[in-house]
Design a protein around this motif. Structure first.
Motif, PDB file in Angstrom:
ATOM      1  N   HIS A  45       0.124 -28.309   4.163  1.00 20.70           N
ATOM      2  CA  HIS A  45      -0.893 -28.254   3.538  1.00 20.70           C
ATOM      3  C   HIS A  45       0.344 -28.377   1.758  1.00 20.70           C
ATOM      4  N   ARG A  46       0.446 -28.293   1.185  1.00 19.13           N
ATOM      5  CA  ARG A  46       1.321 -28.456  -0.093  1.00 19.13           C
ATOM      6  C   ARG A  46       2.525 -29.209   0.539  1.00 19.13           C
ATOM      7  N   SER A  47       2.825 -29.908   1.616  1.00 16.07           N
ATOM      8  CA  SER A  47       3.181 -31.252   1.593  1.00 16.07           C
ATOM      9  C   SER A  47       2.425 -32.001   1.423  1.00 16.07           C
ATOM     10  N   GLY A  48       1.184 -32.447   1.453  1.00 16.97           N
ATOM     11  CA  GLY A  48      -0.306 -33.100   0.972  1.00 16.97           C
ATOM     12  C   GLY A  48       0.525 -34.606   2.068  1.00 16.97           C
ATOM     13  N   ILE A  49       1.404 -34.496   3.617  1.00 20.91           N
ATOM     14  CA  ILE A  49       1.801 -35.789   3.568  1.00 20.91           C
ATOM     15  C   ILE A  49       0.479 -35.662   5.517  1.00 20.91           C
ATOM     16  N   ASP A  50       0.023 -36.573   6.152  1.00 20.63           N
ATOM     17  CA  ASP A  50      -0.951 -36.373   7.116  1.00 20.63           C
ATOM     18  C   ASP A  50      -1.240 -35.124   7.101  1.00 20.63           C
ATOM     19  N   VAL A  51      -1.970 -34.563   6.464  1.00 24.96           N
ATOM     20  CA  VAL A  51      -2.224 -32.947   6.869  1.00 24.96           C
ATOM     21  C   VAL A  51      -2.984 -32.391   7.561  1.00 24.96           C
ATOM     22  N   ALA A  52      -4.021 -33.101   7.577  1.00 27.10           N
ATOM     23  CA  ALA A  52      -4.959 -32.922   9.379  1.00 27.10           C
ATOM     24  C   ALA A  52      -4.860 -33.234  10.335  1.00 27.10           C
ATOM     25  N   ARG A  53      -3.306 -34.915  10.661  1.00 26.57           N
ATOM     26  CA  ARG A  53      -2.856 -34.599  12.088  1.00 26.57           C
ATOM     27  C   ARG A  53      -1.744 -32.975  12.297  1.00 26.57           C
ATOM     28  N   ARG A  54      -1.374 -32.966  11.882  1.00 26.52           N
ATOM     29  CA  ARG A  54      -0.135 -32.115  11.482  1.00 26.52           C
ATOM     30  C   ARG A  54      -1.559 -31.156  11.659  1.00 26.52           C
ATOM     31  N   ARG A  55      -1.525 -30.441  11.184  1.00 22.99           N
ATOM     32  CA  ARG A  55      -3.060 -29.238  11.526  1.00 22.99           C
ATOM     33  C   ARG A  55      -2.924 -29.265  12.580  1.00 22.99           C
ATOM     34  N   ALA A  56      -3.477 -30.157  13.072  1.00 24.40           N
ATOM     35  CA  ALA A  56      -4.283 -30.259  15.171  1.00 24.40           C
ATOM     36  C   ALA A  56      -2.723 -29.776  15.849  1.00 24.40           C
ATOM     37  N   TRP A  57      -1.602 -30.604  15.330  1.00 25.09           N
ATOM     38  CA  TRP A  57      -0.791 -29.940  16.410  1.00 25.09           C
ATOM     39  C   TRP A  57       0.287 -28.765  15.741  1.00 25.09           C
ATOM     40  N   LEU A  58      -0.710 -28.264  14.914  1.00 31.80           N
ATOM     41  CA  LEU A  58       0.441 -26.431  14.557  1.00 31.80           C
ATOM     42  C   LEU A  58      -0.141 -25.791  15.639  1.00 31.80           C
ATOM     43  N   ILE A  59      -2.276 -26.544  15.856  1.00 31.21           N
ATOM     44  CA  ILE A  59      -2.688 -25.418  15.885  1.00 31.21           C
ATOM     45  C   ILE A  59      -2.508 -25.660  17.873  1.00 31.21           C
ATOM     46  N   SER A  60      -2.313 -26.513  18.142  1.00 27.39           N
ATOM     47  CA  SER A  60      -2.390 -26.674  19.318  1.00 27.39           C
ATOM     48  C   SER A  60      -0.522 -25.927  19.720  1.00 27.39           C
ATOM     49  N   GLY A  61       0.582 -26.452  19.389  1.00 33.08           N
ATOM     50  CA  GLY A  61       2.109 -25.638  19.198  1.00 33.08           C
ATOM     51  C   GLY A  61       0.992 -24.365  19.947  1.00 33.08           C
ATOM     52  N   PHE A  62       0.550 -23.433  18.553  1.00 28.70           N
ATOM     53  CA  PHE A  62       0.718 -22.418  18.222  1.00 28.70           C
ATOM     54  C   PHE A  62      -0.510 -21.801  19.382  1.00 28.70           C
ATOM     55  N   LEU A  63      -1.693 -22.603  20.175  1.00 34.04           N
ATOM     56  CA  LEU A  63      -2.584 -22.563  21.557  1.00 34.04           C
ATOM     57  C   LEU A  63      -1.092 -22.136  22.635  1.00 34.04           C
ATOM     58  N   VAL A  64      -0.424 -22.598  22.608  1.00 31.28           N
ATOM     59  CA  VAL A  64       0.702 -22.628  23.776  1.00 31.28           C
ATOM     60  C   VAL A  64       1.688 -21.921  23.769  1.00 31.28           C
ATOM     61  N   LEU A  65       2.046 -21.579  22.736  1.00 28.20           N
ATOM     62  CA  LEU A  65       2.652 -20.491  22.554  1.00 28.20           C
ATOM     63  C   LEU A  65       1.483 -19.063  23.018  1.00 28.20           C
ATOM     64  N   ALA A  66       0.428 -18.954  22.553  1.00 27.04           N
ATOM     65  CA  ALA A  66      -0.350 -18.217  22.854  1.00 27.04           C
ATOM     66  C   ALA A  66      -0.465 -17.840  24.284  1.00 27.04           C
ATOM     67  N   LEU A  67      -0.692 -18.493  25.284  1.00 24.62           N
ATOM     68  CA  LEU A  67      -0.481 -18.859  26.825  1.00 24.62           C
ATOM     69  C   LEU A  67       0.491 -18.299  27.110  1.00 24.62           C
ATOM     70  N   ALA A  68       1.948 -18.838  26.174  1.00 28.31           N
ATOM     71  CA  ALA A  68       2.864 -17.980  27.297  1.00 28.31           C
ATOM     72  C   ALA A  68       3.635 -16.470  27.068  1.00 28.31           C
ATOM     73  N   PHE A  69       2.662 -16.624  25.795  1.00 29.23           N
ATOM     74  CA  PHE A  69       2.851 -14.726  25.616  1.00 29.23           C
ATOM     75  C   PHE A  69       2.022 -13.418  25.779  1.00 29.23           C
ATOM     76  N   LEU A  70       1.180 -14.524  25.263  1.00 24.23           N
ATOM     77  CA  LEU A  70      -0.221 -13.787  25.123  1.00 24.23           C
ATOM     78  C   LEU A  70      -1.003 -13.163  26.386  1.00 24.23           C
ATOM     79  N   SER A  71      -1.337 -14.312  27.057  1.00 29.10           N
ATOM     80  CA  SER A  71      -1.955 -14.745  28.461  1.00 29.10           C
ATOM     81  C   SER A  71      -1.401 -13.716  29.810  1.00 29.10           C
ATOM     82  N   PRO A  72      -1.976 -13.649  30.657  1.00 25.79           N
ATOM     83  CA  PRO A  72      -1.571 -13.145  32.228  1.00 25.79           C
ATOM     84  C   PRO A  72      -0.588 -13.522  32.286  1.00 25.79           C
ATOM     85  N   LEU A  73       0.186 -15.121  31.832  1.00 23.27           N
ATOM     86  CA  LEU A  73       1.236 -15.832  32.100  1.00 23.27           C
ATOM     87  C   LEU A  73       2.184 -15.082  32.026  1.00 23.27           C
TER      88      LEU A  73
END
Length: 254
Positions: A45-73
């Motif tokens: 958000h501080r960068s102000g550059i392509d915020v919506a798209r980058r935020r979506a990728w960030l959320i997706s990346g952390f969801l994958v991390l959650a799948l890897a470390f928090l789920s039964p996987l």
């Protein structure tokens, strides 16, 4: 639960009946992931550059991390080496590029730096999937996080380099090709090994209907085929951009 000598971070190997309830709700890990997500979101958000798209990728990346470390996987990876490889491929081939898109390099990356990042990415993959370093990684929580942290850091550096704006396309394509060849070779060696190599999984695969060797073969195939798809797609995208740029230059020259 099956007993064994070591007890890595993700816990003792579950049996199939316990798998769906084997969530990892480690408060320390959840807190660290939450702080990392919040800090990354603030930076975007501080960068102000392509915020919506980058935020979506960030959320997706952390969801994958959650799948890897928090789920039964996470627990399943204590039982099956193939699940551990899936876990690792989620980190290096899915979460890492997503986070690299969300938190991109601000300037072009030179061929030398990209070469170092590529070498680090390859070395961490080979080292941590060799039997002895793998056994060390499952000997304590600290060793486990050294393995996970170095795999993730090296992959993030690699993807940040190959996705950086205006980086030399020849170097980017060579980096992708090098990783594809090396990961494919590692996957093939694991797949065609004549005997099981990872003693930590010798007794834990039986409840899942697999021998240790069959489990290892599945792991090798995962690394050999589907794990290469993100690298192949990124390389193909680079080729398309390279050809498109040459076509544009030829058109302007005409």
């Amino acid at each position: 639960m099956l007993e064994r000598a070591d007890d890595p971070y993700c816990g003792s190997p579950p049996v199939p009946a316990d798998l769906l309830t084997a969530w990892n709700l480690d408060p320390a890990l959840i807190a660290v992931m939450g702080l990392g997500f919040a800090a990354s979101l603030v930076a975007i958000h501080r960068s102000g550059i392509d915020v919506a798209r980058r935020r979506a990728w960030l959320i997706s990346g952390f969801l994958v991390l959650a799948l890897a470390f928090l789920s039964p996987l996470c627990a399943l990876s204590s039982a099956l080496f193939s699940a551990r490889v899936v876990h690792h491929m989620l980190l290096v081939a899915v979460a890492a590029p997503m986070l690299a898109i969300a938190l991109p390099a601000r300037a072009p990356v030179g061929a030398g730096w990209l070469g170092v990042a590529t070498l680090a990415h390859i070395l961490t993959l080979w080292v941590w999937h060799a039997p002895q370093p793998y056994a060390f990684a499952l000997s304590s929580d600290l060793a486990y996080w050294i393995m996970e942290g170095t795999l993730m850091a090296a992959a993030f550096a690699f993807w940040r380099g190959v996705l950086a704006p205006c980086s030399p396309m020849a170097s980017v394509l060579f980096a992708h090709l090098t990783v594809i060849v090396q990961m494919g070779l590692l996957g093939a060696l694991i797949t065609f090994a004549p005997a099981p190599l990872y003693a930590q999984h010798f007794l834990a695969t039986t409840p899942f209907g697999l021998t240790a060797l069959e489990d290892q073969q599945v792991a090798g195939l995962v690394m050999w085929v589907p794990a290469l798809v993100p690298y192949l797609l990124a390389a193909l995208s680079g080729v398309i951009r390279l050809v498109g740029g040459e076509d544009a230059r030829e058109g302007s020259a005409a």
